[in-house]
Design an enzyme around this catalytic site. Structure first.
Site, mmCIF file in Angstrom:
data_model
loop_
_atom_site.group_PDB
_atom_site.id
_atom_site.type_symbol
_atom_site.label_atom_id
_atom_site.label_comp_id
_atom_site.label_asym_id
_atom_site.label_seq_id
_atom_site.Cartn_x
_atom_site.Cartn_y
_atom_site.Cartn_z
ATOM 1 N N CYS A 27 -16.101 55.021 134.013
ATOM 2 C CA CYS A 27 -14.685 55.104 133.687
ATOM 3 C C CYS A 27 -13.972 53.833 134.150
ATOM 4 O O CYS A 27 -14.332 53.241 135.162
ATOM 5 C CB CYS A 27 -14.064 56.330 134.348
ATOM 6 S SG CYS A 27 -14.637 57.903 133.666
ATOM 7 N N CYS B 250 -12.727 53.456 137.790
ATOM 8 C CA CYS B 250 -13.781 53.612 138.795
ATOM 9 C C CYS B 250 -14.872 52.553 138.682
ATOM 10 O O CYS B 250 -15.930 52.682 139.308
ATOM 11 C CB CYS B 250 -14.415 54.994 138.678
ATOM 12 S SG CYS B 250 -13.264 56.344 139.008
ATOM 13 N N CYS C 101 -13.310 65.149 140.146
ATOM 14 C CA CYS C 101 -12.895 64.519 138.889
ATOM 15 C C CYS C 101 -14.105 64.319 137.980
ATOM 16 O O CYS C 101 -14.044 64.591 136.784
ATOM 17 C CB CYS C 101 -12.220 63.178 139.187
ATOM 18 S SG CYS C 101 -11.525 62.369 137.726
ATOM 19 N N CYS D 76 -22.484 60.925 140.238
ATOM 20 C CA CYS D 76 -21.373 61.760 139.788
ATOM 21 C C CYS D 76 -21.737 63.228 139.633
ATOM 22 O O CYS D 76 -20.888 64.038 139.284
ATOM 23 C CB CYS D 76 -20.826 61.223 138.470
ATOM 24 S SG CYS D 76 -22.061 61.099 137.174
#
Length: 255
Positions: free
Chosen positions: A205, A208, A122, A233
């Protein structure tokens, strides 16, 4: 009314003033080194320090943000606040709609909770691929990373080589403490994301990111369901490091 959890600012003394001077010199120097250089801004505290340092000095460094489509409204609101304060429009990069749709169709919109692999996929779609587009054609990029933020950044250097993109990478706040970040923000009355006052030292985000508990490190609220050593990430992949000295030509550090 909820308690204001804005971090305490460090004392403004001669040592800190010297650190600010060095930061400004660093910004000026790297802007001179590269014809095309950008700051990747998360619109959080560290990146607002760098945004002010760049825009208040009219340094030739562009600023962009990754609009993942899952950001908090407060984070998106920072784009307007930067425009109002500095007259600067932060460039936004969005994920490819077809990739987002394919991920959701195959795994579910919130499949990132199910495994590290699905979470990183993602992040790749919503952050890494847009970052690669943002950095296409540039010679270097700037980040607000600090060593103090987490165990995954303990060895962070001010200057690195981004091997994945074969460009220079700068982390001007690598040795700054959280208190020093907030002292700078207060000193120059820099706009800050209101989520910080609600216990969000690191903001990503919305699904998250959570507020941290007292005593937790600043990135504990990011992907809180994962182990501490997996909390990146994929944006920050580097190899060689370089030591900064004002007005000096960068030289790769020994391995």
């Amino acid at each position: 009314m909820s308690q204001d959890r804005t971090p305490a600012a460090a004392p403004v003394d001669a040592a800190f003033e010297a650190k600010i001077e060095r930061l400004h010199a660093f910004i000026d120097e790297i802007a001179k080194r590269h014809a095309r250089i950008k700051l990747a801004s998360s619109l959080a505290a560290e990146d607002m320090v760098l945004t002010h340092a760049i825009l208040s000095r009219a340094a030739a460094i562009g600023i962009f943000s990754l609009n993942t489509g899952r950001l908090h409204a407060e984070t998106l609101g920072m784009i307007d606040r930067v425009r109002e304060r500095y007259g600067y429009e932060i460039e936004q990069f969005h994920p490819q709609a077809d990739a987002v749709e394919a991920y959701a169709k195959a795994h579910g919109l919130n499949a990132f909770y199910e495994s590290v692999e699905l979470r990183k996929r993602c992040c790749e779609i919503r952050k890494v691929e847009p970052l690669n587009r943002a950095l296409a054609g540039v010679e270097a990029w700037v980040t607000g990373q600090r060593r103090e933020q987490s165990v995954t950044r303990a060895e962070l250097h001010e200057e690195e080589h981004d091997a994945a993109r074969n460009i220079a990478k700068y982390n001007p706040l690598a040795d700054w403490s959280e208190g020093e970040v907030w002292a700078y923000l207060a000193m120059y009355d820099v706009p800050v994301n209101p989520l910080h006052a609600r216990g969000y030292p690191s903001i990503g985000c919305e699904p998250c990111t959570r507020a941290v508990r007292p005593g937790e490190d600043s990135r504990a609220g990011r992907w809180w369901w994962e182990s501490r050593d997996s909390k990146e990430c994929g944006l920050h992949v580097t190899t060689s490091t370089i030591q900064f000295a004002p007005n000096a030509t960068p030289t790769p550090a020994s391995a």
